[in-house]
Scaffold this active site. Sequence first.
Site, PDB file in Angstrom:
ATOM      1  N   LYS A  60       0.830  -1.201   0.000  1.00  0.00           N
ATOM      2  CA  LYS A  60       0.000   0.000   0.000  1.00  0.00           C
ATOM      3  C   LYS A  60       0.872   1.261   0.000  1.00  0.00           C
ATOM      4  CE  LYS A  60      -1.786   1.520   4.115  1.00  0.00           C
ATOM      5  NZ  LYS A  60      -1.505   2.923   4.426  1.00  0.00           N
ATOM      6  N   ASN A  61       1.884   1.276   0.871  1.00  0.00           N
ATOM      7  CA  ASN A  61       2.676   2.501   1.029  1.00  0.00           C
ATOM      8  C   ASN A  61       3.609   2.774  -0.147  1.00  0.00           C
ATOM      9  OD1 ASN A  61       1.376   2.881   3.394  1.00  0.00           O
ATOM     10  ND2 ASN A  61       3.119   2.424   4.726  1.00  0.00           N
ATOM     11  N   ARG A  97      -4.960  10.416   4.248  1.00  0.00           N
ATOM     12  CA  ARG A  97      -3.786  11.252   4.538  1.00  0.00           C
ATOM     13  C   ARG A  97      -2.857  11.325   3.325  1.00  0.00           C
ATOM     14  NH1 ARG A  97      -0.305  13.767   8.004  1.00  0.00           N
ATOM     15  NH2 ARG A  97       1.872  13.395   7.515  1.00  0.00           N
ATOM     16  N   CYS A 111      -5.470   7.864   9.342  1.00  0.00           N
ATOM     17  CA  CYS A 111      -5.484   7.151  10.617  1.00  0.00           C
ATOM     18  C   CYS A 111      -5.228   8.109  11.784  1.00  0.00           C
ATOM     19  CB  CYS A 111      -4.370   6.106  10.589  1.00  0.00           C
ATOM     20  SG  CYS A 111      -4.944   4.456  10.871  1.00  0.00           S
ATOM     21  N   ARG A 136       0.053  14.081  13.338  1.00  0.00           N
ATOM     22  CA  ARG A 136       0.605  13.960  11.990  1.00  0.00           C
ATOM     23  C   ARG A 136       0.592  15.264  11.186  1.00  0.00           C
ATOM     24  NH1 ARG A 136      -0.923   8.053   9.713  1.00  0.00           N
ATOM     25  NH2 ARG A 136       0.982   8.391   8.571  1.00  0.00           N
ATOM     26  N   PRO A 137       1.456  16.187  11.550  1.00  0.00           N
ATOM     27  CA  PRO A 137       1.498  17.460  10.817  1.00  0.00           C
ATOM     28  C   PRO A 137       2.071  17.294   9.408  1.00  0.00           C
ATOM     29  CG  PRO A 137       3.268  17.368  12.435  1.00  0.00           C
ATOM     30  CD  PRO A 137       2.465  16.110  12.596  1.00  0.00           C
ATOM     31  N   ILE A 138       1.964  18.340   8.601  1.00  0.00           N
ATOM     32  CA  ILE A 138       2.509  18.280   7.238  1.00  0.00           C
ATOM     33  C   ILE A 138       3.512  19.414   7.002  1.00  0.00           C
ATOM     34  CG2 ILE A 138       0.587  17.037   6.155  1.00  0.00           C
ATOM     35  CD1 ILE A 138      -0.425  19.800   5.185  1.00  0.00           C
ATOM     36  N   ASP A 139       4.034  19.955   8.113  1.00  0.00           N
ATOM     37  CA  ASP A 139       4.956  21.092   7.985  1.00  0.00           C
ATOM     38  C   ASP A 139       6.193  20.771   7.142  1.00  0.00           C
ATOM     39  OD1 ASP A 139       5.371  19.355  10.236  1.00  0.00           O
ATOM     40  OD2 ASP A 139       6.996  20.661  10.885  1.00  0.00           O
ATOM     41  N   LEU A 140       6.719  19.543   7.242  1.00  0.00           N
ATOM     42  CA  LEU A 140       7.938  19.198   6.487  1.00  0.00           C
ATOM     43  C   LEU A 140       7.642  19.159   4.989  1.00  0.00           C
ATOM     44  CD1 LEU A 140       9.273  16.375   8.843  1.00  0.00           C
ATOM     45  CD2 LEU A 140      10.188  18.691   8.623  1.00  0.00           C
ATOM     46  N   ASP A 179       4.909   0.690  11.968  1.00  0.00           N
ATOM     47  CA  ASP A 179       3.715  -0.007  11.466  1.00  0.00           C
ATOM     48  C   ASP A 179       3.659  -1.473  11.902  1.00  0.00           C
ATOM     49  OD1 ASP A 179       2.898   2.297  10.307  1.00  0.00           O
ATOM     50  OD2 ASP A 179       3.282   1.712   8.243  1.00  0.00           O
ATOM     51  N   ARG A 227      -8.203  -1.009   5.421  1.00  0.00           N
ATOM     52  CA  ARG A 227      -7.416   0.068   4.788  1.00  0.00           C
ATOM     53  C   ARG A 227      -6.021  -0.415   4.401  1.00  0.00           C
ATOM     54  NH1 ARG A 227      -6.422   4.594   8.229  1.00  0.00           N
ATOM     55  NH2 ARG A 227      -5.245   5.129   6.380  1.00  0.00           N
TER      56      ARG A 227
HETATM   57  C1  UD1 Z   1       4.464   6.767   6.196  1.00  0.00           C
HETATM   58  C2  UD1 Z   1       3.601   5.532   6.052  1.00  0.00           C
HETATM   59  C3  UD1 Z   1       3.054   5.100   7.395  1.00  0.00           C
HETATM   60  C4  UD1 Z   1       4.190   4.926   8.391  1.00  0.00           C
HETATM   61  C5  UD1 Z   1       5.100   6.142   8.432  1.00  0.00           C
HETATM   62  C6  UD1 Z   1       6.341   5.948   9.277  1.00  0.00           C
HETATM   63  C7  UD1 Z   1       2.695   5.858   3.817  1.00  0.00           C
HETATM   64  C8  UD1 Z   1       1.488   6.056   2.982  1.00  0.00           C
HETATM   65  N1  UD1 Z   1       2.490   5.857   5.155  1.00  0.00           N
HETATM   66  O1  UD1 Z   1       3.620   7.793   6.722  1.00  0.00           O
HETATM   67  O2  UD1 Z   1       2.340   3.887   7.230  1.00  0.00           O
HETATM   68  O3  UD1 Z   1       3.654   4.711   9.680  1.00  0.00           O
HETATM   69  O4  UD1 Z   1       5.534   6.490   7.095  1.00  0.00           O
HETATM   70  O5  UD1 Z   1       7.074   4.871   8.822  1.00  0.00           O
HETATM   71  O6  UD1 Z   1       3.782   5.662   3.317  1.00  0.00           O
HETATM   72  N2  UD1 Z   1       6.055  14.514  10.603  1.00  0.00           N
HETATM   73  C9  UD1 Z   1       6.095  15.848  10.897  1.00  0.00           C
HETATM   74  N3  UD1 Z   1       5.861  16.736   9.887  1.00  0.00           N
HETATM   75  C10 UD1 Z   1       5.619  16.335   8.610  1.00  0.00           C
HETATM   76  C11 UD1 Z   1       5.601  14.964   8.317  1.00  0.00           C
HETATM   77  C12 UD1 Z   1       5.814  14.073   9.337  1.00  0.00           C
HETATM   78  O7  UD1 Z   1       6.315  16.237  12.044  1.00  0.00           O
HETATM   79  O8  UD1 Z   1       5.439  17.201   7.726  1.00  0.00           O
HETATM   80  C13 UD1 Z   1       6.261  13.531  11.684  1.00  0.00           C
HETATM   81  C14 UD1 Z   1       5.016  12.667  11.900  1.00  0.00           C
HETATM   82  O9  UD1 Z   1       4.086  13.293  12.732  1.00  0.00           O
HETATM   83  C15 UD1 Z   1       5.615  11.429  12.522  1.00  0.00           C
HETATM   84  C16 UD1 Z   1       6.962  11.324  11.822  1.00  0.00           C
HETATM   85  O10 UD1 Z   1       7.248  12.611  11.280  1.00  0.00           O
HETATM   86  O11 UD1 Z   1       5.832  11.631  13.892  1.00  0.00           O
HETATM   87  C17 UD1 Z   1       7.008  10.280  10.712  1.00  0.00           C
HETATM   88  O12 UD1 Z   1       6.086  10.609   9.724  1.00  0.00           O
HETATM   89  P1  UD1 Z   1       6.313  10.276   8.175  1.00  0.00           P
HETATM   90  O13 UD1 Z   1       7.594   9.560   8.002  1.00  0.00           O
HETATM   91  O14 UD1 Z   1       6.088  11.519   7.394  1.00  0.00           O
HETATM   92  O15 UD1 Z   1       5.129   9.275   7.906  1.00  0.00           O
HETATM   93  P2  UD1 Z   1       4.097   9.304   6.715  1.00  0.00           P
HETATM   94  O16 UD1 Z   1       4.798   9.600   5.446  1.00  0.00           O
HETATM   95  O17 UD1 Z   1       2.914  10.111   7.095  1.00  0.00           O
END
Ligand code: UD1
Length: 428
Positions: free
Chosen positions: A22-23, A92, A116, A121-125, A309, A401
């Site tokens: 999926k990922n 997401r 989920c 789970r912010p998107i700032d990065l 995961d 999912r």
């Molecule tokens: C992906 C996987 C998810 C997995 C995760 C970590 C997909 C579709 N999903 O999620 O199943 O659990 O990797 O291996 O591939 N963070 C920030 N700011 C951001 C982005 C992330 O602070 O802009 C933090 C998140 O809150 C979290 C950490 O970084 O604490 C890891 O997140 P990230 O690696 O981005 O996971 P996803 O890509 O969302």
Amino acid sequence: MASLIVTGGVPLSGTARVSGAKNAALPILAASLLARSPILLYDCPQLRDVENMLSILAALGVKNERSGGTLLLDASCADAYVMPQGLSKALRSSIFMLGPLIARFGNAVCTFPGGCEIGHRPIDLHLRGLSMLGVRIKEEHGLILCDGSDLSGADIHLDYPSVGATENIMMAAVAAKGDTVIRNAAREPEIEDLAVFLRKLGCGIAGEGTSTVYIRGGMEKTDPRAVISHRVMSDRIVAGTLLCAAAMTGGEIALENARATHVASALAKLREAGCSVDTGEERIYLRGPKRLREIKLIETLPYPGFPTDLQAQFFALCTMAEGTSIIVENVFENRFKHGPELLRMGASYTQKDRTVILRGVPRLMGARVAARDLRGGAALTLAGLAAEGETVIENAELIDRGYESLENTFSALGARIRRENGDTKEEP
Ligand code: UD1
């Protein structure tokens, strides 16, 4: 709401083929927007998240046709850069669309994504990375408006190796003027799969799978009539889940289409728990012991560390391992929602912040429990397979999912498990 009903105590036995990941499929589907030629995607899992992504693509003008695990995609007529709001909220991974939309149209509009409930789970990065590429980002009435008409390559250092942010930046940077470097990039195998796919579309990418990824600005022209084909990598989290199930039931299973190197950290912990593990090319074999031993410490970390995961599934395993096991969840806060449900089945643990100390009990007892998130729901299913008596896992849709009919996979391995959909009963 659907439930899974499990009568535990049957050691799993047999062979299972692991589905496509999926990922890996989700970012690849997002990247398909960049292709001018048709794409044949093999081993694309049939999951709710994937179907939602396909609906988002369809709303943007990308045609798709599915036949089993094979998808035919055609993005040549894509003509919109405003993402449908409801669907973006439901998924997401809709955030992955920002990069490809900006690369293709120079613009993108989306809502803050859902998904989920594990931490906030912010998107700032993602947004910071895109703005370093010259994207002007505005937030208005809950919408994210991106103007990427002056996309230019940049040297980007991520504060954290976020999987999604690395992928999003890669997909936008391929259309930038000039080259991009992502430092402290995530190293997950799914990023390598995305890079392989992007190269097939004419993108220049190197260094994927290491913490420095290089992206050449500007895509090479490909023949619009030549079909691009790609097989999605196998799902390492599904593989890890099935191996845990075999370990917890004292069973013996072989997995096909499974890469041992992708689950090396989990295999090390399964061996520590007393399992016998053998690996071959694309194949993993596991035999569970009579009684599992404690796992001294599991700490979730970015790849190649132990995957967050698989934390819930190993949490379930440790509840019935002899001795005391410790789990530290470093990646997401609020990812122990399966804990209180497992207490109802007789588990014993204490939690302080991100650390859980588990004292293994000789056996779990069947109970009525509820999935709170995708992987937690899978963990409860594993506990049900190992427990004495009947376990009912409510909210099974959450499990759907990330797993293609987990109940069918387990019943093919001998488990007594079935699904109940609201009032109507369905045999597996
Ligand atoms: C992906 C996987 C998810 C997995 C995760 C970590 C997909 C579709 N999903 O999620 O199943 O659990 O990797 O291996 O591939 N963070 C920030 N700011 C951001 C982005 C992330 O602070 O802009 C933090 C998140 O809150 C979290 C950490 O970084 O604490 C890891 O997140 P990230 O690696 O981005 O996971 P996803 O890509 O969302």
